[in-house]
Scaffold this active site. Structure first.
Site, mmCIF file in Angstrom:
data_model
loop_
_atom_site.group_PDB
_atom_site.id
_atom_site.type_symbol
_atom_site.label_atom_id
_atom_site.label_comp_id
_atom_site.label_asym_id
_atom_site.label_seq_id
_atom_site.Cartn_x
_atom_site.Cartn_y
_atom_site.Cartn_z
ATOM 1 N N GLU A 55 0.885 -1.175 0.000
ATOM 2 C CA GLU A 55 0.000 0.000 0.000
ATOM 3 C C GLU A 55 0.915 1.214 0.000
ATOM 4 O O GLU A 55 1.499 1.547 1.031
ATOM 5 C CB GLU A 55 -0.883 -0.008 1.244
ATOM 6 N N CYS A 115 -2.406 9.242 2.434
ATOM 7 C CA CYS A 115 -2.063 8.665 1.125
ATOM 8 C C CYS A 115 -3.128 9.014 0.095
ATOM 9 O O CYS A 115 -2.843 9.085 -1.095
ATOM 10 C CB CYS A 115 -1.890 7.158 1.238
HETATM 11 P P1 NAD Z 1 8.437 4.683 4.677
HETATM 12 O O1 NAD Z 1 8.450 3.852 3.447
HETATM 13 O O2 NAD Z 1 9.583 5.566 4.939
HETATM 14 O O3 NAD Z 1 8.311 3.751 5.976
HETATM 15 C C1 NAD Z 1 7.244 2.851 6.144
HETATM 16 C C2 NAD Z 1 7.675 1.747 7.095
HETATM 17 O O4 NAD Z 1 8.714 0.983 6.485
HETATM 18 C C3 NAD Z 1 8.245 2.256 8.421
HETATM 19 O O5 NAD Z 1 7.802 1.431 9.447
HETATM 20 C C4 NAD Z 1 9.746 2.109 8.207
HETATM 21 O O6 NAD Z 1 10.485 1.959 9.409
HETATM 22 C C5 NAD Z 1 9.805 0.843 7.385
HETATM 23 N N1 NAD Z 1 11.028 0.662 6.595
HETATM 24 C C6 NAD Z 1 11.924 1.607 6.198
HETATM 25 N N2 NAD Z 1 12.907 1.023 5.463
HETATM 26 C C7 NAD Z 1 12.618 -0.290 5.389
HETATM 27 C C8 NAD Z 1 13.231 -1.408 4.746
HETATM 28 N N3 NAD Z 1 14.364 -1.280 4.048
HETATM 29 N N4 NAD Z 1 12.643 -2.614 4.846
HETATM 30 C C9 NAD Z 1 11.488 -2.762 5.533
HETATM 31 N N5 NAD Z 1 10.869 -1.756 6.168
HETATM 32 C C10 NAD Z 1 11.419 -0.528 6.096
HETATM 33 O O7 NAD Z 1 7.067 5.484 4.636
HETATM 34 P P2 NAD Z 1 6.580 6.578 5.675
HETATM 35 O O8 NAD Z 1 7.367 7.817 5.439
HETATM 36 O O9 NAD Z 1 6.522 6.005 7.038
HETATM 37 O O10 NAD Z 1 5.051 6.791 5.212
HETATM 38 C C11 NAD Z 1 4.665 7.716 4.248
HETATM 39 C C12 NAD Z 1 4.308 7.011 2.957
HETATM 40 O O11 NAD Z 1 3.327 6.023 3.197
HETATM 41 C C13 NAD Z 1 3.689 7.953 1.945
HETATM 42 O O12 NAD Z 1 4.243 7.698 0.682
HETATM 43 C C14 NAD Z 1 2.213 7.557 1.951
HETATM 44 O O13 NAD Z 1 1.519 7.844 0.764
HETATM 45 C C15 NAD Z 1 2.301 6.096 2.206
HETATM 46 N N6 NAD Z 1 1.043 5.586 2.733
HETATM 47 C C16 NAD Z 1 0.302 4.747 1.954
HETATM 48 C C17 NAD Z 1 -0.921 4.283 2.428
HETATM 49 C C18 NAD Z 1 -1.773 3.365 1.599
HETATM 50 O O14 NAD Z 1 -2.644 2.720 2.167
HETATM 51 N N7 NAD Z 1 -1.564 3.273 0.287
HETATM 52 C C19 NAD Z 1 -1.375 4.671 3.690
HETATM 53 C C20 NAD Z 1 -0.591 5.540 4.429
HETATM 54 C C21 NAD Z 1 0.628 5.987 3.960
#
Ligand code: NAD
Length: 510
Positions: A245, A279
């Site tokens: 997502e 998002c």
């Molecule tokens: P992010 O990708 O930086 O982090 C998301 C999660 O992934 C965090 O828990 C982080 O610690 C973890 N993570 C980071 N590096 C990783 C790796 N190498 N392997 C596994 N996990 C890892 O995203 P964010 O900044 O926390 O969130 C914002 C983003 O999320 C925006 O792009 C937003 O659009 C998206 N989002 C999407 C939805 C949806 O349902 N489509 C909902 C909410 C947010």
């Protein structure tokens, strides 16, 4: 002004992060980043607990969820307070978008999973000597990795679906909002979920990456496109299914016959709620020329009425991560350098100590600008004028994202047809952002916005593997296809094929 800062660690000690409140920059807590060893131990504990849980029926599992609803109703104020402390969001917004939706998710799946995932006997169209039973079996241990923007409900909702389908969960919330992850865990412990079924691992990307390689049976990831791509690569290597997502750049299309008052209110809510960190935020507006002036005026009136702050009653809170504020500033200055016109906001809020960006409205924007192409994830509403519906649609689809979209017209059929032409996983007619809050609606994106769906029937099915069980009905010594092969049998088979698929009566029967 970072809200998550690295802390100098003693030699040999695990890394630590320092967390502070985004609204007033007050120190919140230090977080130790869990590594591969701790994550693997959590997955092992979850796997042990899962066997007994999967043997329980849906009704029994549902009872735990219903108890969780009662706990949530009892502890609602404390939960809101703790989520506000980590995020700086307005408390009423937390109530509506995190607590209310969590109650609905718990109750919905507690009650309906048994109907959605029940075993089904399927009559076969051809082989009448067999019976088919389709059943949905749990996958085992599901790793859930979540972001910081709706830190409670985005952790809880997939957890609910995974648990109801009979899985154990290892949850890795964002390093920016670990306490929201703790709330999910506390909620289920108090509701009587057996030990080990929901394991919490805390930390940043290192912890998330460790979870991908810790032997889980599925990853349910919510976050950015860049991280999602890394998650998919590792899951591909491990042959583990994943739901992704990811980000969005949701378009809003306003046609000449739209209810402009309602559309303008929705544009302002869609762009500025949670300070644009949704998002499914409205990230770009295409409004037809005929109503563009009137619509923009109404948007500006609504924007001027917004209260930004951190105390008492207010509408728009801070950015939850300092890094996000830098992206927002870069998008706005790029747009202004390329000729956009600033109609409101456009700067950090000078009256607030924390990470605040003023609700910002731009017009005279174009698709050369980052603000129209990349996910801004902040309180910015760019408005572009278009000739007509066709031009609006062409621009709406000129994007590498495809999560949600909203279209505005008084003719619902026209709106539905237009929504169907938008390249997105979800779309809304005469409303915005609502899709994730409707548990029946499969939620997810196309293009770079993701892979797979959460919520509803598809979400539950994605937490299972589907097992087809074919049962022979009548027995007998042998089957026509079994040994020995013979020309007599082949002749018989050819005749049967011709009778079945070579005649109109046969095709009607088949
Ligand atoms: P992010 O990708 O930086 O982090 C998301 C999660 O992934 C965090 O828990 C982080 O610690 C973890 N993570 C980071 N590096 C990783 C790796 N190498 N392997 C596994 N996990 C890892 O995203 P964010 O900044 O926390 O969130 C914002 C983003 O999320 C925006 O792009 C937003 O659009 C998206 N989002 C999407 C939805 C949806 O349902 N489509 C909902 C909410 C947010």
């Amino acid at each position: 002004m970072a809200l998550v800062e690295r802390v100098e660690a003693a030699p040999g000690a695990r890394r630590r992060l320092r967390l502070s409140n985004p609204a007033n920059l007050a120190f919140l807590a230090e977080l130790e980043v869990e590594g591969a060893e701790q994550v693997r131990a959590a997955v092992d504990r979850a796997r042990k607990a899962q066997a007994e849980w999967s043997a329980r029926g849906y009704v029994e599992r549902g009872r735990v969820l219903e108890r969780a609803v009662r706990v949530l109703l009892d502890r609602e104020s404390e939960f809101i307070e703790r989520i506000v402390a980590e995020t700086g969001k307005p408390a009423p917004e937390v109530l509506a978008t995190e607590i209310l939706t969590a109650c609905d998710s718990l109750q919905f799946y507690a009650k309906r999973t048994r109907h959605i995932l029940r075993d089904r006997n399927v009559p076969l169209h051809l082989l009448k000597t067999k019976r088919l039973r389709i059943s949905h079996r749990p996958l085992g241990v599901v790793g859930i990795i979540t972001p910081w923007n709706f830190p409670f409900v985005l952790s809880l909702n997939p957890t609910v679906q995974a648990l109801m389908a009979g899985n154990a969960v290892v949850l890795k919330p964002s390093e920016a909002t670990p306490d929201a992850g703790r709330l999910v865990s506390e909620l289920f412990i108090e509701a009587g979920l057996p030990e080990g079924l929901l394991e919490l691992v805390l930390g940043d990307g290192e912890t998330g990456a460790a979870l991908l390689d810790a032997g889980v049976d599925k990853i349910c990831f919510t976050g950015s496109v860049a991280t999602g791509r890394r998650v998919a690569e590792t899951c591909g290597r491990n042959l583990v299914p994943c739901t992704l997502e990811l980000g969005g750049k949701d378009p809003m299309i306003v046609l000449e016959d739209a209810d402009l008052d309602r559309a303008a209110r929705a544009a302002v809510y869609g762009a500025f709620s949670n300070a644009g960190q949704v998002c499914t935020s409205t990230e770009r507006v295409y409004v037809v020329d005929a109503v563009a002036d009137a619509f923009t005026r109404k948007v500006l009136d609504q924007t001027a009425a917004l209260r930004q702050g951190s105390e008492g009653e207010f509408d728009v809170g801070p950015m939850i991560r300092a890094e996000q504020l830098e992206i927002v500033e870069a998008h706005v200055s790029d747009a202004l350098e390329r000729g956009a016109r600033l109609l409101a906001g456009g700067r950090r809020n000078p009256d607030e100590a924390g990470v605040f960006f003023e609700p910002t409205v731009l017009d005279e924007v174009s698709h050369e600008m980052r603000v129209m192409r990349e996910e801004t994830f902040g309180p910015v509403l760019p408005i572009m004028r278009v000739r007509d519906q066709d031009e609006a649609l062409a621009w709406a689809n000129d994007s590498s994202y495809g999560l949600n979209a909203n279209v505005w017209t008084r003719q619902k059929r026209r709106g539905t047809r237009l929504a169907q032409s938008i390249e997105s996983g979800c779309a809304v007619v005469n409303d915005c952002m609502i899709t994730y809050g409707i548990p029946e609606a499969p939620f997810g994106g196309v293009k770079q916005s993701g892979v797979g769906r959460v919520n509803g029937e598809q979400g539950l099915l994605s937490m299972c593997h589907t097992q087809s069980i074919v049962i022979d009905r009548f027995g007998g010594r042998s089957e026509p296809l079994w040994f020995p092969h013979s020309t007599r049998k082949a002749r018989w088979m050819r005749r049967a094929m011709r009778a079945l698929w070579g005649t109109s009566l046969g095709r009607w029967l088949a």
